[in-house]
Design a protein around this motif. Sequence first.
Motif, PDB file in Angstrom:
ATOM      1  N   LEU A  35       0.822  -1.202   0.000  1.00  0.00           N
ATOM      2  CA  LEU A  35       0.000   0.000   0.000  1.00  0.00           C
ATOM      3  C   LEU A  35       0.860   1.258   0.000  1.00  0.00           C
ATOM      4  CD1 LEU A  35      -2.837  -0.935   2.530  1.00  0.00           C
ATOM      5  CD2 LEU A  35      -2.899  -1.015   0.021  1.00  0.00           C
ATOM      6  N   PHE A  44      -3.798   2.859  -1.692  1.00  0.00           N
ATOM      7  CA  PHE A  44      -4.120   1.956  -2.800  1.00  0.00           C
ATOM      8  C   PHE A  44      -2.881   1.149  -3.140  1.00  0.00           C
ATOM      9  CE2 PHE A  44      -3.045   6.117  -4.513  1.00  0.00           C
ATOM     10  CZ  PHE A  44      -2.032   5.820  -5.414  1.00  0.00           C
ATOM     11  N   ASN A  48      -1.107   0.049  -8.996  1.00  0.00           N
ATOM     12  CA  ASN A  48      -1.928   1.026  -9.700  1.00  0.00           C
ATOM     13  C   ASN A  48      -1.092   2.067 -10.452  1.00  0.00           C
ATOM     14  OD1 ASN A  48      -3.942  -0.353  -8.366  1.00  0.00           O
ATOM     15  ND2 ASN A  48      -5.046   1.492  -7.717  1.00  0.00           N
TER      16      ASN A  48
END
Length: 225
Positions: A35, A44, A48
């Motif tokens: 994270l 997130f 990503n």
Amino acid sequence: MAEVQSPITRQITKENRDIGASSVDIHLEDVEDCLIYDRHGLSFPFKNLYQDRKSVIIFVRNFLCYSCKEYVEDLSKIPREALQDSGTSLVVIGQSAHHHIEPFCSLTGYPHEIFVDPERCIYQKLGMKREEKFSNSAHPSPHVKSGIFMGQMKSIWRAMTSPAFDFQGDLHQQGGAIIAGPGSQVHFSHFDMNRLDHMPINWLLQLAGVQQTLDFSNKPKIIHV
């Protein structure tokens, strides 16, 4: 009269290497679910950042580090248009608490994406260095303008005058640079050996396919009229 010494602004270790040669072998699958946090504290997965795009990801030592500050100040000079034209994102990751992001961006003028890994999950799993390695083999750094003594004094002063007195990360942790994506493909990776061992920004831009070379020298510019 004592001889005046020039500021030390050389990378302490930088072995000769080809510009396209990756210095470390990494597997992003090991860290894809770690994270990271934005300036608002929202989290997130690390993946990503590169899953659907190509990203140049810079890991800095800590936000108080004078050489990291000056390196990020030069990163801030990269035009958004140059990155957009090449389909490349630029991301900085620190290891402080998220509330240090906003002041660091204000200090450096950095306008691109920035996040933090306060638990150093990515740093540790990828095997980034925790101590500095010193050697006489070095190239001048185009991004660090301060000498070591003055730079450290600036870092200490910033720590003492910040609203929350802390060093904004592990002082022994070194950073690195990765060019990755789309997917888990790693195009280039480098782990810093010390505080001055950042990858030259123009090298990273070239490797990422950004068609622009920037002048990061600290020399006065001559304007012809």
